[in-house]
Design a protein around this motif. Structure first.
Motif, mmCIF file in Angstrom:
data_model
loop_
_atom_site.group_PDB
_atom_site.id
_atom_site.type_symbol
_atom_site.label_atom_id
_atom_site.label_comp_id
_atom_site.label_asym_id
_atom_site.label_seq_id
_atom_site.Cartn_x
_atom_site.Cartn_y
_atom_site.Cartn_z
ATOM 1 N N GLN A 138 -20.096 -87.387 49.998
ATOM 2 C CA GLN A 138 -18.749 -86.835 50.049
ATOM 3 C C GLN A 138 -18.725 -85.668 51.024
ATOM 4 O OE1 GLN A 138 -17.096 -85.769 46.229
ATOM 5 N NE2 GLN A 138 -15.016 -85.844 47.034
ATOM 6 N N LYS A 159 -12.828 -85.158 51.992
ATOM 7 C CA LYS A 159 -12.822 -86.623 52.003
ATOM 8 C C LYS A 159 -13.240 -87.164 50.645
ATOM 9 C CE LYS A 159 -13.706 -87.220 56.945
ATOM 10 N NZ LYS A 159 -14.559 -87.930 57.957
ATOM 11 N N GLU A 160 -12.927 -88.441 50.436
ATOM 12 C CA GLU A 160 -13.325 -89.080 49.194
ATOM 13 C C GLU A 160 -14.812 -89.436 49.234
ATOM 14 O OE1 GLU A 160 -9.122 -91.210 47.837
ATOM 15 O OE2 GLU A 160 -10.918 -92.410 48.203
ATOM 16 N N ARG A 161 -15.364 -89.574 48.057
ATOM 17 C CA ARG A 161 -16.756 -89.995 47.963
ATOM 18 C C ARG A 161 -16.862 -91.439 48.442
ATOM 19 N NH1 ARG A 161 -19.947 -88.314 42.601
ATOM 20 N NH2 ARG A 161 -18.845 -86.419 43.233
ATOM 21 N N GLU A 162 -17.821 -91.690 49.305
ATOM 22 C CA GLU A 162 -17.970 -93.021 49.875
ATOM 23 C C GLU A 162 -19.361 -93.587 49.642
ATOM 24 O OE1 GLU A 162 -17.587 -93.104 54.128
ATOM 25 O OE2 GLU A 162 -19.215 -91.673 54.446
ATOM 26 N N ARG A 177 -17.751 -98.018 43.544
ATOM 27 C CA ARG A 177 -18.063 -96.768 42.836
ATOM 28 C C ARG A 177 -17.850 -96.850 41.327
ATOM 29 N NH1 ARG A 177 -15.041 -91.601 45.084
ATOM 30 N NH2 ARG A 177 -13.397 -92.424 43.759
ATOM 31 N N TRP A 214 -24.402 -90.353 37.279
ATOM 32 C CA TRP A 214 -24.378 -89.671 38.580
ATOM 33 C C TRP A 214 -25.247 -88.421 38.552
ATOM 34 C CZ3 TRP A 214 -21.682 -91.526 42.810
ATOM 35 C CH2 TRP A 214 -20.845 -92.617 42.568
#
Length: 129
Positions: free
Chosen positions: A38, A42-45, A113, A119
């Motif tokens: 991330q 921005k979004e987590r990718e 995801r 996590w």
């Protein structure tokens, strides 16, 4: 399952890092393991994932040929070797574990995801130009 990521740091463009993610618990070897990142704003990718046996891996297109995911089930650890780093690789990198591997019917499913149940806390990778 608890995940502890490490290995991040500040590196110049073109350099390398190896991220590690140590997992607790006896069932690590049955999980699909993934790395996500991330960047600020921005979004987590998705970055990369590996099957429970280590026999198959999947990468997002932007890291193919530069990143390598691997695992050592005896050590309950998954690794992400990052080579030829670019400034756009700057992000917090998270490891994740998916216990419901039966729902990942295709290799591409390892990039989803919501399929990941656990996590880690993330490790910062900063690439200077």
């Amino acid at each position: 399952v608890q995940l502890q990521a490490s290995g991040g740091g500040l590196v110049q463009a073109g350099g390398s890092l190896r991220l590690s993610c140590a997992a607790s618990g006896r069932t690590f070897s049955s999980y699909v393991m993934g790395w996500f990142r991330q960047a600020p704003g921005k979004e987590r990718e998705f970055v990369a994932a590996i099957t429970w046996s280590g026999g198959s891996a999947h990468y997002t297109d932007s890291v193919k040929g530069r990143f390598t995911i691997s695992r050592d089930n005896a050590k309950n650890t998954v690794y992400l070797q990052i080579d030829s780093l670019k400034p756009e690789d700057t992000a917090v990198y998270y490891c994740a574990a998916a216990r419901r591997r039966s729902i990942m019917t295709t290799v591409q499913d390892m990039a989803v995801r919501p399929y990941y149940d656990y996590w880690g806390q993330g490790t910062q990778v900063t690439v200077s130009s």
